[in-house]
Design a protein around this motif. Structure first.
Motif, PDB file in Angstrom:
ATOM      1  N   ARG A  83       0.981  -1.176   0.052  1.00 50.29           N
ATOM      2  CA  ARG A  83      -0.061  -0.071  -0.030  1.00 50.29           C
ATOM      3  C   ARG A  83       0.672   1.135   0.055  1.00 50.29           C
ATOM      4  NH1 ARG A  83      -4.370   0.196   4.769  1.00 50.29           N
ATOM      5  NH2 ARG A  83      -4.768  -1.746   3.640  1.00 50.29           N
ATOM      6  N   SER A 124      -4.778  -5.008  -6.561  1.00 50.92           N
ATOM      7  CA  SER A 124      -5.505  -4.329  -5.407  1.00 50.92           C
ATOM      8  C   SER A 124      -6.109  -3.411  -6.552  1.00 50.92           C
ATOM      9  CB  SER A 124      -4.425  -3.643  -4.699  1.00 50.92           C
ATOM     10  OG  SER A 124      -3.591  -2.546  -5.111  1.00 50.92           O
ATOM     11  N   GLU A 142      -1.480  -7.769   6.085  1.00 49.15           N
ATOM     12  CA  GLU A 142      -1.506  -7.246   4.826  1.00 49.15           C
ATOM     13  C   GLU A 142      -1.013  -8.338   3.831  1.00 49.15           C
ATOM     14  OE1 GLU A 142      -0.197  -3.414   1.948  1.00 49.15           O
ATOM     15  OE2 GLU A 142       0.254  -3.415   4.279  1.00 49.15           O
TER      16      GLU A 142
END
Length: 310
Positions: free
Chosen positions: A138, A157, A204
């Motif tokens: 991210r 993503s 994650e």
């Protein structure tokens, strides 16, 4: 001719405006851009005064662009994109990536994949330097969007506006168990034979799908913040139970004391890895060739499944 008021606005000021629009918050934008909230607010107000238009509605829980702001944010993105093109063109010449590829790689992938392409990269892209930044997917994608990186390797993503991607390969997971686990020593184990309460997964990196693959027991796996794979293996060695680790890391992790590796029977958990870049990049052709290189390498690495098309 640019007005005197607008001439006082810097590219950094425009990047701060863009960050507020992206984060929907002055506080979040200040954190992402490494500036104090008061300093960021002052710079945004300077841009608004220079343009003579309020860019954001303030006072709500989430900062949103005004109607005029929405229109001008597109121009701001174009200005920043043109500035990036200018910078790249200045250092481009005939060398791929303008002489340097700034690549972001997840810390759970970089140490294990990098040795495979560190040698063929200069052969495929002579004169170009490869600079690696590791982190969480991210954060790496955010840095890509902000122009700090040229490309990022990461699991698929929901991408931000202005980013594109192409699939590279699928990397299966293996089981890593404490050596005293009752099933340790078997070549392959079905997840349905394992108690989910004994699993330690990373929040994650492992995503949400692993816990849906049929692990036994009513309890959910313990999820920890992402750490290095070596630290994750050490936790299993000390506390017992098991985890899932990417197959590229199996040689290094298998040498850690008090843990053993096993294949996953029936189900095939793993992660897909894609190459991300900004839509406005001037290095699209070079990045296509870089993606081709990684897919070619994936076909030579046991366990990886290369994507068939970009």
């Amino acid at each position: 001719m640019i007005s005197m008021a607008l001439s006082s606005v810097s590219l950094r000021d425009l990047a701060l405006v863009q960050a507020v629009a992206r984060e929907g918050s002055f506080t979040g934008a200040a954190r992402a851009m490494h500036i104090s909230p008061s300093g960021l607010s002052h710079q945004v107000q300077k841009v608004e005064q220079a343009l003579g238009v309020p860019l954001f509605e303030r006072g709500g829980r989430r900062v949103v662009a005004t109607v005029g702001g929405q229109r001008l944010l597109g121009f701001i993105e174009a200005v920043l994109g043109s500035a990036e093109h200018l910078e790249h063109a200045a250092r481009a010449g005939d060398v791929a990536f303008g002489g340097e590829l700034r690549l972001g790689v997840p810390s759970t992938l970089g140490p294990y994949l990098l040795p495979h392409f560190i040698e063929p990269f200069p052969q495929r892209f002579p004169g170009a330097r490869l600079t690696i930044s590791e982190g969480k997917p991210r954060g790496l994608l955010r840095r890509l969007h902000e122009g700090e990186l040229d490309a990022v390797l990461a699991p698929p993503s929901v991408t931000a506006t202005g980013l594109e991607s192409a699939p590279l390969f699928f990397e299966p997971y293996q089981l890593l168990l404490n050596a005293a686990h009752p099933l340790a020593g078997r070549a392959a184990i079905a997840l349905t034979e394992l108690d989910a309460a004994e699993a330690t997964l990373m929040a994650e990196s492992h995503g949400n799908g692993v816990s849906d693959l049929g692990m036994a027991g009513a309890a959910r796996p313990e999820r920890i913040q992402d750490v290095s794979l070596e630290s994750l293996a050490t936790l299993v060695a000390m506390r017992g139970g098991y985890t899932l680790v990417p197959i590229l890391a199996h040689e290094r992790l298998g040498s850690i004391r008090n843990v053993v590796l096993a294949g996953v029977d029936a189900a095939r958990p793993g992660r897909h890895i894609a190459l991300y870049w900004r839509s406005a990049t001037p290095w699209r052709d070079d990045l296509d060739r870089f993606g081709d290189l990684l897919r070619e390498l994936a076909r030579t690495i046991p366990g990886l499944d290369a994507a068939t098309n970009a």
